[in-house]
Design an enzyme around this catalytic site. Structure first.
Site: not given
Lengths: 308, 308
Positions: B302-304
């Site tokens: 995931e991005k974060v």
């Protein structure tokens, strides 16, 4: 040096650097001292050694002969830092260069370090115990050899697990905190003597990218004894198992139940790397045997590696 | 803090830690400051942060949201250290916590960091240039974007090389000194978006064990621009080529002739990581395309990423 060092600048290569990874947690947690794993090429290639005047400089080297490691100690002395060598060979250029020498006396004959690794872990542990001057932690360390012997007795069980590993050509070794260095060390042994491209990762770091590689049947070693970093291990193990990875877990944590478990005795987390590395060394040995490799004579390696 | 910091304590994960690896050489060579890559779990799990009173604490994080990275900056402030955040998201917990914020303004939308990585390298480079206050090195840095564009134009050539990489499932990326972080970063991209188990190594460290794994056809990326550490590269390349490895070389060094060469423009070694990472990023992109993977949506990521 008059004042207490503000930080430790530690250098070593291969297994010795893995002892350094342990030292980052040990000296951090027990003594509050930050440890920088140093960059020898700043000394030997860039010819711009950093300011070490308020550092203690520690060099770890089995042979004591690698010129780049020696040059860091020599520069530390020139700058007036406290210099310490941890080596199996005190009668070496490194032993000559350092003010303080801790001889680990493994007299290791094989190319891939195992006794030297364990003894170097013990040497840095003893150093921390002595600086802290705390008898209770000394007793925790003294309990380690018996626990190591216990794990040596589990060789058959590890041989069985090794069968699933011998046919692959890649793997991961995951650990965190005190056992981050263990993950590196076991991965290095698997590469050096089993020709298995094993990749070490912090179990936290692993989630920042490498987890994408995990697929069915990929062998993953999870080093997860009970301790301050073990909270995330059950969910990580679930996730790895859910991906179908072949997980081997070195632990004394009853909560970890998926995959093949190698149960180790209870011990304090800070002492656990002395114990957790043993099943990994045995795993490498059994994979070697299964593959018909002589672990004492890996291809492409010599006992003394000189780097500049 | 009144005095000049005695050392830098730098934390980041994934690509951000690779920027930290670059900073070890940059701040060492240009400013004489030792850089410790820190251990966030000492703060968040062991609850024993080390003494940072004489350190500058630098945190690098694309999202500025990982709690472990923030906690290091918070502790640095508590101890009175100088604290600096390098982030793509200054309006974040990390941006709020640090005294000084360098916003890299990549506004990166994809999961695997590329612009953020390059911009963070540039941010730490600018910091070093400003602290040193030296116009000649400022000009060296300002020349980088044009050289990066030049390499972007070599995409077809890299696509051709990628064909030999797309069928394998493991690889090495080797670099040293300033480009040690580049080796880590390209290996990370190959893992994240190509599911290729690529292993980064210092070209010096590689000879202390991992070289045993090399066999015919194994893909190896050698990042070897001209500079202080390039003396050993011709013999290393000979050795890898002699083992039958499939070597791809990113270089501007005329002496390197074996394997497939991706020629980059001449540039100062300290600036070269901005340039050398580009062919690696293109390599990852082309492998993705060949494998039918969408590089902006790697599986399992995931991005974060929040770690504690």
């Amino acid at each position: 040096m008059k004042r207490r060092p503000r930080f430790v600048y530690l250098v070593g290569r291969g297994s010795s650097e893995n002892v350094g990874r342990y030292a980052q947690y040990l000296l951090g947690e027990k003594l509050g001292i930050p440890v920088a794993l140093g960059n020898p090429s700043l000394f030997t290639h860039y010819l711009r050694p950093p300011d070490l005047k308020e550092a203690a400089v520690i060099a770890i080297s089995q042979s004591g002969q690698s010129p780049d490691i020696c040059s860091v100690i020599e520069e530390g002395r020139r700058q007036g830092s406290l210099t310490v060598a941890i080596t199996d060979n005190p009668d070496s250029p490194l032993g000559d260069a350092a003010q303080q020498v801790l001889a680990v006396r493994a007299k290791e004959g094989t190319v891939a370090a195992t006794q030297t690794y364990s003894n170097s872990l013990a040497a840095i542990s003893l150093l921390a115990v002595c600086i802290r001057g705390d008898k209770s932690i000394a007793a925790e360390l003294e309990a380690a050899p018996e626990k190591m012997s216990d794990v040596l007795g589990r060789s058959d069980e590890i041989e069985e697990a090794a069968r699933k590993w011998a046919s692959g050509d890649r793997a991961f070794a995951l650990g965190r905190g005190y056992n981050y260095g263990t993950a590196h060390e076991i991965a290095l042994k698997l590469k050096e003597v089993c020709y298995l491209l094993a990749h070490p990762y912090s179990s936290a770091e692993f989630l920042h990218g490498p987890v994408a590689v995990v697929e069915k049947g990929l062998p993953i070693l999870l080093i997860a004894p009970k301790g301050a970093v073990s909270g995330e291990m059950p969910s990580l193990l679930e996730r790895l198992d859910g991906c179908g990875a072949t997980v081997l877990v070195i632990t004394n944590d009853e909560r970890l139940k998926k995959g093949k478990i190698i149960r180790i005795p209870d011990c304090k987390e800070w002492v656990s790397p002395l114990v957790t590395v043993v099943p990994g060394q045995l795993l490498a040995l059994h994979i070697c045997n299964l593959k018909g490799i002589n672990p004492d004579r890996p291809r492409g390696l010599e006992k003394v590696t000189r780097t500049w």
